[in-house]
Design an enzyme around this catalytic site. Structure first.
Site, PDB file in Angstrom:
ATOM      1  N   GLY A  24      -1.048   3.978  -2.911  1.00  0.00           N
ATOM      2  CA  GLY A  24      -0.123   4.887  -2.246  1.00  0.00           C
ATOM      3  C   GLY A  24      -0.792   5.625  -1.098  1.00  0.00           C
ATOM      4  O   GLY A  24      -0.185   5.856  -0.047  1.00  0.00           O
ATOM      5  N   THR A  25      -2.041   5.991  -1.299  1.00  0.00           N
ATOM      6  CA  THR A  25      -2.772   6.703  -0.247  1.00  0.00           C
ATOM      7  C   THR A  25      -2.866   5.859   1.014  1.00  0.00           C
ATOM      8  O   THR A  25      -2.677   6.368   2.125  1.00  0.00           O
ATOM      9  CB  THR A  25      -4.180   7.094  -0.755  1.00  0.00           C
ATOM     10  N   ASN A  70       4.962  16.153  -6.814  1.00  0.00           N
ATOM     11  CA  ASN A  70       4.216  15.709  -7.994  1.00  0.00           C
ATOM     12  C   ASN A  70       3.682  16.843  -8.861  1.00  0.00           C
ATOM     13  O   ASN A  70       3.087  16.600  -9.893  1.00  0.00           O
ATOM     14  CB  ASN A  70       3.043  14.828  -7.551  1.00  0.00           C
ATOM     15  N   ALA A 106       2.135   1.007  -7.228  1.00  0.00           N
ATOM     16  CA  ALA A 106       2.554   0.296  -8.443  1.00  0.00           C
ATOM     17  C   ALA A 106       2.305   1.096  -9.717  1.00  0.00           C
ATOM     18  O   ALA A 106       3.135   1.092 -10.627  1.00  0.00           O
ATOM     19  CB  ALA A 106       1.833  -1.047  -8.536  1.00  0.00           C
ATOM     20  N   THR A 127      -7.651 -10.196   2.844  1.00  0.00           N
ATOM     21  CA  THR A 127      -7.224 -11.151   1.820  1.00  0.00           C
ATOM     22  C   THR A 127      -6.413 -10.407   0.767  1.00  0.00           C
ATOM     23  O   THR A 127      -6.787  -9.333   0.314  1.00  0.00           O
ATOM     24  CB  THR A 127      -8.454 -11.824   1.178  1.00  0.00           C
ATOM     25  N   CYS A 180      -5.919  13.802  -7.836  1.00  0.00           N
ATOM     26  CA  CYS A 180      -6.637  13.680  -6.564  1.00  0.00           C
ATOM     27  C   CYS A 180      -7.261  15.007  -6.163  1.00  0.00           C
ATOM     28  O   CYS A 180      -8.142  15.065  -5.325  1.00  0.00           O
ATOM     29  CB  CYS A 180      -5.709  13.221  -5.453  1.00  0.00           C
TER      30      CYS A 180
END
Lengths: 387, 387
Positions: free
Chosen positions: A72-73, A152, A201, A238, A326
């Site tokens: 997300g960051t 949050n 995710a 990749t 965080c």
């Protein structure tokens, strides 16, 4: 001692079906999805399927509007910095709010070092942003508005649709940080009206190390990672095949189970808040009761430090959070709570309880009992309380 | 039909022991390594162990000099852009070479859009950079030199130690892109003398979606991802625990097996080059025979397009590459081969064969036989040849 895990905001367990999809993928041989031979085609197909599942979850019209990132960051950094750089010929001003996540705050702080200027709008005591305030903050040189979907720490869901209407009228792209709400409340990017939406995710029970960025067709954003042509040239590197397959499975599960998840979480939250007065005397429930994340309860216990309460609960096998992981390790009071007008002392005493699919009513009672005795013990030695 | 996989440069299989470490990790419950309770501590410990294994592989003095990223491309982008931004008060000039990977080329192209200037030094016909040329390219306003450790199309290993001495003398930080050599040839960052070294897990048989950036203590680089305090504040974002555990296991295996791997790869490469004249008449072997990646053979078949050969081999179950997967899909001749002074037509006919631990001598013969008949067929229809 059984662990009662009520810190889903900080880390979620991976769903069994996601785990299975990833274990299966781990046991197969894959090629490079960007190479041209057969093994590569199989990998490219797996990624396309995952992209479709994510597009379905967020209501994107075109799967290629979904870009896989590493978290997300990263999504937030790309949305904010990528837009600022791509649009710097049009202006250097960005509008945001006082209660954003660190990824937004620090991306903007970085841009300020590079010559951009930022206006941060206040919130009311329920943590709500007023769309009219956003409208007033927008100037001719504004090139981006960034607002979180749901906070949050206090769970307040922002009036993003209205803010999007404001932005559209003023022709300024809107980024929405939906990291903590995607998969927990219905989000349809078309109805939301945002141009950029960040998510990850793990918050919806997928693996860590994979995120997503919705980029509405026609929106210009520079990649953060330059190099190969992956992700429709929006993100080089990749592909994290295993993570992307996991995110696809988690998105499919979220689409299927959304209503059930919401009902389950809401029932536990309601139970906790209904019973809380029987265990703790003085507390404040934070956020907007009418519009909040169903899985999150933010409670400030008066006269205490949340950190001490959290550590006592941890010793008893009950895991909750004081604020975003965080930002953990910092003893400063939450900027979010201070923004709602809360006193510094009360802000210090905040616990964030977040439910997941495995939690039960028994977990709520175990939390309440443990909290009740922790608060009692701590109040006896609290200098704040003795005063 | 058994597949003969000779495209390890494009994607490597994951080692069985890496797969096992990841499968075990996938079946456990973890906390957020940046949170403060017990599950978090277990995750933080797993990451610390992986970091130590990577530090051991690269010879870093301090484990915290190793930053986990999401891929080699991210490492390269952070090293280059992060250094440029952090040092922009000291100058705006960067020196690189003509044969870099797309991640380097496009990171620099992006910086040029932002006002930086770049000097790219040539290579000789073996693909070697001359340290004296780098020295001459450095100006008072030079803030970074970026050179790859080994080239991914022709295998040439660059004289990085000498270039590092030049950079140190001129007090300019040196970034080395070691994505394609880490785990295949001995790399010790102290002996190398570089300040920044980029690498990724998959090239040494770890998972995709995880990379590493060595940042020598005292080197100032801005993070690419701003937000939380993860990775000693060098890279925000919830950690890709599964990927990091896989990278740690792959690094430990690489440290243990390095000599064996080199000997195995070298024997297959030598066999291929020794027998090649029996199957193909006109070809050129690219790169520096005295100083090259042991697992890579770059061969230009004259009068043909490598792309056509590759696709014919693919039909016969033999997978090789024409060039970096990141650049596949493009029919342009390789900038690397053109930089060595090769003719455009010959550059078009290049195949890159890359060996992995599972390859055998039988694979080499299967490749040679399939190549021999593909070349024969294609030469019959080649307009270049008929001329």
């Amino acid at each position: 001692m059984d662990l009662v895990y009520l810190d889903h905001m900080s880390l979620n367990p991976i769903l069994p079906e996601v785990r299975k999809a990833m274990a299966d993928a781990l046991n197969q041989e894959w090629g490079n999805p960007s190479s041209q031979h057969r093994l590569g085609e199989k990998a490219a197909e797996a990624i396309a399927n995952a992209r479709q599942s994510v597009a379905d979850l967020i209501g994107a019209r075109f799967p290629r509007e979904v870009v896989f990132t590493s978290c997300g960051t990263e999504s937030v950094n790309q949305a904010i910095k990528g837009t600022a750089w791509a649009r710097q010929d049009k202006g250097n001003h960005i509008v945001t709010t006082n209660i954003e996540h660190n990824a937004v705050i620090r991306s903007l702080r970085r841009l300020k070092q590079m010559g951009f200027s930022v206006t941060s709008v206040p919130v009311d005591k329920l943590g709500r942003v007023n769309p009219a305030t956003v409208a007033r903050a927008i100037r001719p040189e504004t090139i981006l508005v960034s607002v979180m979907h749901a906070n949050n720490e206090i769970g307040t869901i922002e009036p993003v649709e209205e803010i999007a209407r404001v932005c559209r009228e003023k022709k300024v792209p809107l980024h929405v940080d939906a990291v903590d709400s995607m998969g927990h409340v219905p989000i349809n990017v078309e109805e939301l009206g945002a141009d950029l939406v960040s998510f990850a995710a793990n918050p919806f029970y997928g693996p860590t190390g994979v995120g997503g960025l919705y980029i509405r067709r026609g929106t210009t954003v520079w990649p953060l990672l330059d190099g190969g042509v992956q992700e429709n040239r929006n993100r080089a590197g990749t592909e994290n095949l295993l993570g992307i397959i996991g995110m696809g499975a988690a998105a499919a599960a979220a689409s299927r189970d959304l209503e059930k998840r919401m009902a389950h979480a809401r029932s536990l939250r309601d139970l906790l808040l209904a019973k809380l007065p029987e265990y703790v005397e003085e507390f404040v429930v934070n956020g907007d009761p009418d519009n909040c994340l169903p899985y999150l309860a933010s409670v400030s216990v008066r006269h205490l430090e949340g950190e001490s309460v959290m550590l006592m609960l941890d010793e008893e096998g009950v895991e909750v959070s004081t604020r975003s992981a965080c930002a953990s390790g910092s003893l400063r009071a939450s900027h979010v709570l201070l923004s709602t007008g809360m006193e510094f002392a009360d802000a210090q005493g905040t616990l964030v309880v977040t439910f997941g699919p495995g939690n039960t009513e028994a977990d709520v009672f175990r939390f309440l009992e443990t909290l009740g005795s922790a608060v009692k013990t701590l109040l006896e030695i609290s200098p704040l309380y003795k005063k």
